[in-house]
Write a protein that holds these residues in place. Sequence first.
Motif, short mmCIF file in Angstrom:
data_model
loop_
_atom_site.label_atom_id
_atom_site.label_comp_id
_atom_site.label_asym_id
_atom_site.label_seq_id
_atom_site.Cartn_x
_atom_site.Cartn_y
_atom_site.Cartn_z
N ASN A 108 -12.98 -12.84 -23.08
CA ASN A 108 -13.05 -14.24 -22.66
C ASN A 108 -12.64 -14.40 -21.21
OD1 ASN A 108 -11.18 -16.96 -22.48
ND2 ASN A 108 -13.18 -17.29 -23.42
N THR A 109 -11.61 -13.69 -20.79
CA THR A 109 -11.13 -13.77 -19.41
C THR A 109 -12.19 -13.25 -18.45
OG1 THR A 109 -8.84 -13.54 -20.15
CG2 THR A 109 -9.28 -13.11 -17.83
N THR A 135 -15.13 -15.85 -18.30
CA THR A 135 -14.87 -17.09 -17.56
C THR A 135 -14.71 -16.83 -16.07
OG1 THR A 135 -12.52 -17.00 -18.11
CG2 THR A 135 -13.91 -18.33 -19.53
N ILE A 146 -18.18 -16.53 -14.72
CA ILE A 146 -18.79 -17.85 -14.51
C ILE A 146 -18.27 -18.47 -13.22
CG2 ILE A 146 -18.89 -20.23 -15.39
CD1 ILE A 146 -19.05 -18.96 -18.22
N PHE A 178 -7.34 -16.83 -13.51
CA PHE A 178 -7.25 -17.22 -14.91
C PHE A 178 -5.78 -17.10 -15.32
CE2 PHE A 178 -9.62 -17.82 -18.94
CZ PHE A 178 -8.54 -17.83 -19.79
N ARG A 222 -5.34 -20.80 -21.73
CA ARG A 222 -5.79 -20.59 -23.12
C ARG A 222 -5.31 -21.69 -24.07
NH1 ARG A 222 -8.02 -15.94 -22.81
NH2 ARG A 222 -7.04 -14.38 -21.52
#
Length: 143
Positions: free
Chosen positions: A26-27, A30, A33, A93, A98
């Motif tokens: 997930n990290t 993102t 992105i 991040f 989260r």
Amino acid sequence: MSLQGKGDLKVAIVIDPSLPAGQLANTVATIGIGLGAGQPGFGNVKLCDRPGIAFLTSADRPVPVLQAAEEKMQDLMAKAHISKPDAGELILFPSFARLLHDFNNYRNAIPMRDLTEEKIDGIGLFGPTKWVNSLTGSLKLLR
């Protein structure tokens, strides 16, 4: 628009290797992105194969995913912030992100936080190769 002719630019993603697999994935996603949003020409090239399957490219250059322990992440963030050239991008991040499932809550929380006191799970860098290499040259690939 490709960035191929726009100078010597490099990208790197640095991740805390102690993250569980799902959080790690997930990290990376993102941060990817964020890198793409900051540099729209980084990918976004439409291609089509022989049978007609059209798609956008993911990137126009390699995207190494490197690893750094928690304390190294703070050092990397500080050095990247201080030395960031005009053509450079820094994507962060922080771990607390989260816990926030609404972007507006995250946006409102950032001005109240000191990221030098937060755990950073991942960092994205995009900019001149010399700058990115100076920050990541000693880091190992994530395995």
